[in-house]
Design an enzyme around this catalytic site. Structure first.
Site, PDB file in Angstrom:
ATOM      1  N   GLU A  10      -0.442   9.087  15.920  1.00 16.84           N
ATOM      2  CA  GLU A  10      -1.136  10.353  15.668  1.00 16.84           C
ATOM      3  C   GLU A  10      -2.376  10.139  14.804  1.00 16.84           C
ATOM      4  O   GLU A  10      -3.415  10.791  15.010  1.00 16.84           O
ATOM      5  CB  GLU A  10      -0.170  11.334  14.986  1.00 16.84           C
ATOM      6  N   GLU A  40       0.590   0.551   9.995  1.00 13.46           N
ATOM      7  CA  GLU A  40      -0.874   0.396  10.005  1.00 13.46           C
ATOM      8  C   GLU A  40      -1.563   1.563  10.702  1.00 13.46           C
ATOM      9  O   GLU A  40      -2.566   1.420  11.392  1.00 13.46           O
ATOM     10  CB  GLU A  40      -1.284  -0.946  10.629  1.00 13.46           C
ATOM     11  N   LEU A  52       0.820  -1.214   0.000  1.00 15.86           N
ATOM     12  CA  LEU A  52       0.000   0.000   0.000  1.00 15.86           C
ATOM     13  C   LEU A  52       0.853   1.264   0.000  1.00 15.86           C
ATOM     14  O   LEU A  52       0.657   2.162  -0.815  1.00 15.86           O
ATOM     15  CB  LEU A  52      -0.929  -0.006   1.218  1.00 15.86           C
TER      16      LEU A  52
END
Length: 380
Positions: A367, A363, A127
């Site tokens: 924050e 993942e 990703l």
């Protein structure tokens, strides 16, 4: 499972996984090469049936589209308490395979899922890009139409198991300037022409690398889900796995806590064991309290996911945030209690000290988890 404890069957399963982790998997993990896929370890995890627990029904030829989040957490916490390498190997197999399992055509599910469950194929979740990390909707890898398929052009970065995986769940842009609404997901075999990659030198026992797509061809049946709906494919996988990242952190925290208690009971200083020193005793009490609170948050979020409850994103984010931040505190405190010996290469805490940092980033960084939690409050 209740809100407060695992069932007897789940406790028995956890004990068995811990036993297998200590007796069967830890020796294989320790004999592996740091920064490389440990295929003998994966093969043993397949033979023991642990990888198949990620894919219910795979042994019967008709895999379910999803494991229970609670089972996933039990697996990850139990393995992490014995071998972080084994835990990470299992988690990455699940993360890379679930987009195929949940959204792939039957032909792709049949091709890849049984091979992963047996420990014969290595998966990866591709990703992140150089300019798209936490803001995954900003990804730029282009998927341009080509006959009855697409050609992928661009780069992925910080990809676990790259470039050694056998296949990748890849997220690419099929509609320019459409944000998350223009992303599609594909399963891409590693031997596809035009696909290359290299390792990155990071503090990590497993490989992390880059992938370069130079007009890589993907077929229509390699599309995962619907065109331009790939962001949902990614989020569905991450929503399932996010509480179990917290479980991984709980397993590391528990291992550090156990080591610190054992050391404090036997180490003599100032006329008695360290455990008699109030500052050490209070630190251990704080470590234990935060670890147990993390465990409860993790399993509550997993149980809510399995029950189909609302506001799952917020609960999963709370679990990941609190557990990963707690693990950092507990491991650091355990190092402090042990002193310099904990920093020697090969010491359990030296290993955990290197391992515990990354889960606060991947993942969804801490924050980002706070942002998700705040949004869930506004929508509740």
């Amino acid at each position: 499972m209740t809100a407060f404890a695992l069932s007897p069957e789940q406790q028995s399963f956890a004990e068995e996984v811990r036993r297998l982790g200590a007796e069967k998997l830890r020796p294989l993990a320790e004999s592996g090469t740091e920064g490389a896929v440990n295929r003998p370890l994966l093969k043993e995890m397949g033979a023991l049936g642990l990888l198949a627990r990620l894919f219910p029904g795979v042994d019967g030829g008709s895999p379910s589209r999803e494991a229970a989040a609670t089972d996933l957490c039990i697996l990850r916490e139990s393995l992490a308490s014995q071998s972080t390498e084994a835990e990470t190997a299992l988690a990455l197999q699940g993360l890379g395979t679930y987009p195929v399992l949940q959204s792939g055509q039957d032909s792709q599910v049949a091709k890849w899922v049984p091979a992963v469950a047996a420990g014969d194929a290595v998966a990866a979740f591709a990703l992140t890009e150089p300019n798209a990390g936490s803001d995954a909707a900003a990804l730029e890898l282009a998927a341009e139409p080509d006959s009855d398929g697409w050609r992928l052009t661009g780069e992925k970065m910080w990809i676990s198991n790259a470039p050694e995986a056998d296949f990748y769940s890849v997220f690419a842009r099929t509609t320019p300037e459409a944000g998350s609404r223009g992303v599609s997901a594909f399963v891409v075999p590693a031997d596809r022409a035009g696909l290359s990659g290299e390792h990155l030198d990071l503090v990590s026992p497993h490989p992390i690398g880059t992938l370069v797509f130079d007009g890589v061809r993907v077929e229509r049946d390699e599309l995962l889900g619907e065109q331009d709906r790939g962001f949902g494919v990614a989020m569905r996988t991450l929503d399932l796995f996010r509480p179990s990242v917290g479980a991984f952190a709980v397993g590391m925290a528990q291992a550090a806590l156990d080591a610190a208690v054992a050391h404090a009971q036997t180490r003599v200083a100032f006329g008695g064991p360290l455990l008699k020193q109030q500052t050490v005793a209070h630190t251990l009490a704080e470590m234990a309290t935060r670890t147990e609170a993390s465990r409860l948050l993790v399993y509550a979020a997993a149980a809510a996911y399995d029950a189909g409850e609302r506001n799952l994103a917020g609960r999963a984010a709370m679990a990941k945030l609190f557990a990963t931040e707690t693990a950092q505190y507990v491991v650091d405190s355990a190092v402090q209690i042990h002193g310099a010996r904990a920093l020697r290469r090969g010491h359990l805490l030296e290993h955990l000290y290197r391992e515990v940092r990354a889960p606060r980033i991947y993942e969804g960084a801490s924050e980002v988890q706070r942002t998700i939690i705040a949004r869930s409050l506004a929508s509740s």
